[in-house]
Every structure is written in C-alpha cells, then in structure tokens.
Design a protein around this motif. Structure first.
Motif, mmCIF file in Angstrom:
data_model
loop_
_atom_site.group_PDB
_atom_site.id
_atom_site.type_symbol
_atom_site.label_atom_id
_atom_site.label_comp_id
_atom_site.label_asym_id
_atom_site.label_seq_id
_atom_site.Cartn_x
_atom_site.Cartn_y
_atom_site.Cartn_z
ATOM 1 N N THR A 21 0.460 -1.393 -0.067
ATOM 2 C CA THR A 21 -0.002 0.015 0.140
ATOM 3 C C THR A 21 0.584 1.196 -0.333
ATOM 4 O O THR A 21 0.383 2.536 -0.380
ATOM 5 C CB THR A 21 -0.973 -0.487 1.418
ATOM 6 O OG1 THR A 21 -1.289 -1.175 1.087
ATOM 7 C CG2 THR A 21 -1.864 1.373 1.247
ATOM 8 N N GLU A 98 -2.418 -0.147 -8.855
ATOM 9 C CA GLU A 98 -3.013 0.300 -8.184
ATOM 10 C C GLU A 98 -3.427 1.913 -8.249
ATOM 11 O O GLU A 98 -3.858 3.170 -8.263
ATOM 12 C CB GLU A 98 -3.364 0.038 -6.141
ATOM 13 C CG GLU A 98 -3.624 -1.225 -6.267
ATOM 14 C CD GLU A 98 -3.946 -2.092 -5.097
ATOM 15 O OE1 GLU A 98 -3.518 -0.956 -4.239
ATOM 16 O OE2 GLU A 98 -4.793 -3.099 -4.958
ATOM 17 N N LEU A 114 -7.159 3.988 -1.388
ATOM 18 C CA LEU A 114 -6.508 3.166 -0.532
ATOM 19 C C LEU A 114 -7.021 2.324 0.395
ATOM 20 O O LEU A 114 -6.345 1.186 0.727
ATOM 21 C CB LEU A 114 -5.704 4.358 0.662
ATOM 22 C CG LEU A 114 -4.825 5.368 -0.157
ATOM 23 C CD1 LEU A 114 -4.856 6.759 0.883
ATOM 24 C CD2 LEU A 114 -3.441 4.139 -0.029
ATOM 25 N N SER A 118 -7.084 -1.186 -2.367
ATOM 26 C CA SER A 118 -5.812 -1.496 -1.377
ATOM 27 C C SER A 118 -5.650 -2.046 0.014
ATOM 28 O O SER A 118 -4.473 -3.476 0.315
ATOM 29 C CB SER A 118 -4.788 -0.371 -1.251
ATOM 30 O OG SER A 118 -3.508 -0.487 -1.041
ATOM 31 N N LEU A 119 -5.943 -1.571 1.279
ATOM 32 C CA LEU A 119 -6.421 -2.102 2.539
ATOM 33 C C LEU A 119 -6.888 -3.297 2.640
ATOM 34 O O LEU A 119 -7.211 -4.536 2.523
ATOM 35 C CB LEU A 119 -6.075 -0.956 3.466
ATOM 36 C CG LEU A 119 -4.869 -0.076 3.640
ATOM 37 C CD1 LEU A 119 -5.399 0.705 4.516
ATOM 38 C CD2 LEU A 119 -3.542 -1.191 4.203
#
Length: 209
Positions: A21, A98, A114, A118-119
């Motif tokens: 990330t 990403e 994010l 991503s998370l």
C-alpha cells in the motif's frame, strides 16, 4: 494461543498487504501537505477497518441468509484468492496497478484506492469471514481475530505515515518485489483454504436416502 494467532496474522498480513500500500499512498497523496497526508492515512485505516469489521460480524449471516454454506464460500474464496495471487505474481504488481488507478480518481483518496481495494481488498474480506466461522469459533476467538486484523491495519497506518523514508530505502522496484513474494504466500494460503474446505466437506455425514 500463539499457534493460532500467528497463522491468522500471516494470512491477514498477506491479504491486506500493508507494504504494497505504501507506493499507492505516495502516488495518491503527492502534492498534499504533511498534515493532509496524515488525515488521508488515518481515514483510509479507519474506513478499511470498518469494512473488515462489518464482514467479520455480518459476513457469515449474509451468506447463510442466501443459503450459501461456509465451506462452499471458503472454496470459492480460495479460488478467488489464488487468482488474485496469480495477478500479483505474473501481472502488474499491486503498487504498479493500483498507482495507475490512483491517477484516474482523486475525489476520495482515502476511500479509493487506499481503503478499497488496497487495504480492505476482496481477498481480505473473504479471509476475515473464513477466519471467524461461527460454527468453529466462539466470540472470544473472533475477538482475537478482530484484534489481529486491527493490528495489521494499524501497522499499515504507521507505514503510510513512514511512506516517504521507506520508499527511498527500498524503491518502487523493491516494493514490487515484496508484493510478488506476498503473492506466492497468498497462493499457498489459498490452496490450503481449498484443501481444508474439501476435508470438512468429506467429513460431513452423507444425506439420508
């Protein structure tokens, strides 16, 4: 206790991928002040944690309401995780893919890309449901899993705050290498999930004639 926490930590670390990330965070927050970068990092961590907690609490109830067995979901989730792992290994790495998405949409940086994907990635959502199976784990065990998940998200938050120095140390190519190694580990986790689900299905009593 440690024997159960460590595999959960490794699984959640791989699917949440805090290190992968970092380049995404740098790409979407370029040009922002340090204070705004911190706010974006905090909001991303809170949103992703909230999404994963929702799946921890309600994910299995939704599945059962739809008449989908957890073993079936675990097999499907394992297949999805495996395919996702293949994209991490052979396709564009998480930082590369990403970061390109980040260039398209700057309206809500903390939420996209994010927090999601991503998370709180699809793999993370699937993993949290499997790790908190109501038929196998009690409330205490699920609270431990929630704590492990929150710990991983917190580490991701800290890494986002330290993104600048870290990316200078390992470089974008280093982050891409780490992401591919995580893909290999994720592929092994996915195969293990499928095998465990098949074993559980085999152990079920045969339906009455």
């Amino acid at each position: 206790m440690v024997e159960s926490i460590l595999p959960e930590f490794v699984t959640l670390w791989v699917v949440i991928d805090p290190i992968g990330t970092i380049p995404v965070f740098i790409a979407v927050t370029a040009g922002l002040t340090v204070a705004k970068q911190r706010m974006v990092a905090l909001k991303a961590a809170l949103v992703s944690a909230g999404i994963l907690l929702f799946f921890l609490v309600a994910g299995q109830f939704v599945l059962e309401g739809l008449g989908i067995g957890l073993n079936s979901f675990q097999i499907a989730g394992g297949i999805v995780l495996f395919l996702f792992a293949l994209t991490m290994i052979f396709g564009e790495s998480k930082p590369e893919a990403e970061s390109q998405e980040a260039e398209v949409d700057h309206k809500s940086l903390a939420v996209f890309p994010l927090a999601v994907p991503s998370l709180a990635s699809p793999g993370a959502m699937l993993a949290i449901v499997v790790l908190t199976d109501n038929h196998r784990f009690g409330v205490a065990d699920q609270l431990v899993t929630a704590g492990v998940m929150l710990a991983v998200v917190f580490v991701a938050f800290i890494l986002m705050l330290l993104a600048g120095p870290i990316i200078k140390l390992i470089g974008m190519s280093g982050a891409a290498i780490v992401s591919r190694v995580m893909g290999m580990i994720l592929a092994a986790v996915a195969v293990d999930n499928i095998i465990q689900a098949l074993i559980a299905l085999q152990a079920l009593p045969a339906p009455a004639a």
